[in-house]
Design an enzyme around this catalytic site. Structure first.
Site, PDB file in Angstrom:
ATOM      1  N   LYS A  52       5.719  73.373 -72.973  1.00 30.68           N
ATOM      2  CA  LYS A  52       4.838  72.198 -73.001  1.00 30.68           C
ATOM      3  C   LYS A  52       3.719  72.356 -71.968  1.00 30.68           C
ATOM      4  O   LYS A  52       2.554  72.072 -72.255  1.00 30.68           O
ATOM      5  CB  LYS A  52       5.645  70.911 -72.742  1.00 30.68           C
ATOM      6  N   GLN A  96      12.224  64.860 -69.951  1.00 30.33           N
ATOM      7  CA  GLN A  96      12.918  65.781 -70.848  1.00 30.33           C
ATOM      8  C   GLN A  96      14.390  65.381 -70.981  1.00 30.33           C
ATOM      9  O   GLN A  96      15.076  65.137 -69.990  1.00 30.33           O
ATOM     10  CB  GLN A  96      12.788  67.220 -70.317  1.00 30.33           C
ATOM     11  N   ASP A 119       6.188  60.650 -76.032  1.00 30.11           N
ATOM     12  CA  ASP A 119       7.331  61.117 -76.829  1.00 30.11           C
ATOM     13  C   ASP A 119       7.620  60.167 -77.996  1.00 30.11           C
ATOM     14  O   ASP A 119       8.326  60.526 -78.935  1.00 30.11           O
ATOM     15  CB  ASP A 119       8.592  61.181 -75.951  1.00 30.11           C
TER      16      ASP A 119
HETATM   17  N1  GUN Z   1      14.825  66.995 -75.872  1.00 26.61           N
HETATM   18  C1  GUN Z   1      14.806  67.541 -77.097  1.00 26.61           C
HETATM   19  N2  GUN Z   1      13.670  67.217 -77.749  1.00 26.61           N
HETATM   20  C2  GUN Z   1      12.955  66.447 -76.910  1.00 26.61           C
HETATM   21  C3  GUN Z   1      11.684  65.812 -77.010  1.00 26.61           C
HETATM   22  O1  GUN Z   1      10.984  65.869 -78.021  1.00 26.61           O
HETATM   23  N3  GUN Z   1      11.291  65.112 -75.911  1.00 26.61           N
HETATM   24  C4  GUN Z   1      12.039  65.019 -74.795  1.00 26.61           C
HETATM   25  N4  GUN Z   1      11.568  64.284 -73.784  1.00 26.61           N
HETATM   26  N5  GUN Z   1      13.228  65.589 -74.671  1.00 26.61           N
HETATM   27  C5  GUN Z   1      13.674  66.306 -75.725  1.00 26.61           C
END
Ligand code: GUN
Length: 293
Positions: A52, A96, A119
């Site tokens: 990211k 996350q 998100d």
């Molecule tokens: N863990 C797995 N996929 C995601 C996501 O799209 N966003 C976040 N914040 N955590 C995750």
């Protein structure tokens, strides 16, 4: 059979975003700023967050990575969320997931200002998505919609089976596929661990979206000819022949299912890169204050 190239599409979209950011900055605008909170050292989460941050660079965004050890308290984490909510320089941020067991994931999600929730996990964004209002849509389902769109895959009136009912993929995916729009207008069935006749449901499907986290779950005998198959699975299966020690494995038994399909996504290189690019698109929207002022 057409292999859906999520990597190529995601690279293209990142270039589109970078061009737009360059334009914004050239006109004196602010570079979008994404912050990410990472708790602990889970291998998968480390990789996702690193990717990211890398994607932010490609898009011309500012990014900030905030790390906590596994033993961070819920209060400390909530205090950081509050700080980011109030930081005018931060346009959007993510925490996350998963979080350690002693921290309430839901409490943290609900503490995030929904206007910065890129998100799309906050109940306000989930609710607005459900009734088709402008909002941040969660990244994986949005990435899948983008793939369907870019490959001009017909969805109207099609029977779509979603395997898996998680809050971040299965449920939003099912809602989006039935919305009155394109991609959407499908007749949607959700299957999960208690569904009795998964094989029969799948055999009727024109589009199958698999998000169960069960490696090689979908086999050729479950798929009708010319189906569209979208694989969301990314399980790390031990593999001693690889330097990393694992093989990223999808929920679809690709070698036997692919020949039957009209379109299929590979793992890796299908849905995964699109998930990150969806987050970048939401961050651009946040930077532009395009959804919420
Ligand atoms: N863990 C797995 N996929 C995601 C996501 O799209 N966003 C976040 N914040 N955590 C995750």
């Amino acid at each position: 059979m057409t292999l859906i190239d999520g990597k190529a599409i995601s690279d293209q979209i990142k270039q589109e975003i970078a061009a737009e950011v360059a334009e914004i900055v050239a006109h004196g605008g602010k570079r979008p700023h994404l912050a990410a909170i990472l708790v602990g050292h889970d291998g998968g989460s480390e990789t996702y967050v690193a990717n990211k941050v890398k994607a932010c660079e490609v898009c011309g965004f500012k990014s900030t990575l905030i790390r906590f050890e596994d033993n961070v308290t819920e209060e400390e984490l909530l205090a950081k969320v509050q700080e980011l909510n109030e930081d005018d320089d931060v346009d959007g941020f993510i925490v996350q997931l998963p979080l350690p067991d002693h921290i309430s994931q839901q409490k943290v999600i609900e503490a995030i200002d929904y206007r910065k929730d890129v998100d799309g996990f906050h109940p306000i964004n989930v609710g607005r998505m459900g009734i088709g209002l402008p909002c941040y849509v969660s990244a994986t389902p949005n990435g899948i919609l983008e793939l369907l769109k870019r490959y001009n895959i017909e969805t109207q009136g099609k029977k779509c089976v979603v395997l898996g009912r998680s809050n971040i993929v299965g449920k939003p995916m099912a809602i989006l596929m039935m919305q009155k729009t394109y991609p959407g207008d499908s007749t949607v069935t959700i299957c999960h661990s208690h569904t009795k006749n998964i094989k029969e449901e799948c055999l009727e499907a024109d589009i199958i979206i698999v998000a169960m986290g069960k490696p090689n779950f979908l086999t050729a005998d479950m798929v009708k000819d010319d189906a569209v198959v979208i694989d969301v699975g990314t399980t790390r299966v031990p593999d001693a022949t690889r330097k990393s020690g694992f093989k990223l494995t999808g929920d679809v038994k690709f070698d036997e299912v692919a020949p039957k399909c009209s379109y299929i996504t590979p793992v890796p290189g299908g849905v995964g890169p699109m998930t990150i690019v969806s987050l970048m698109k939401n961050t651009l929207l946040a930077g532009k204050k395009a959804i919420y002022k």
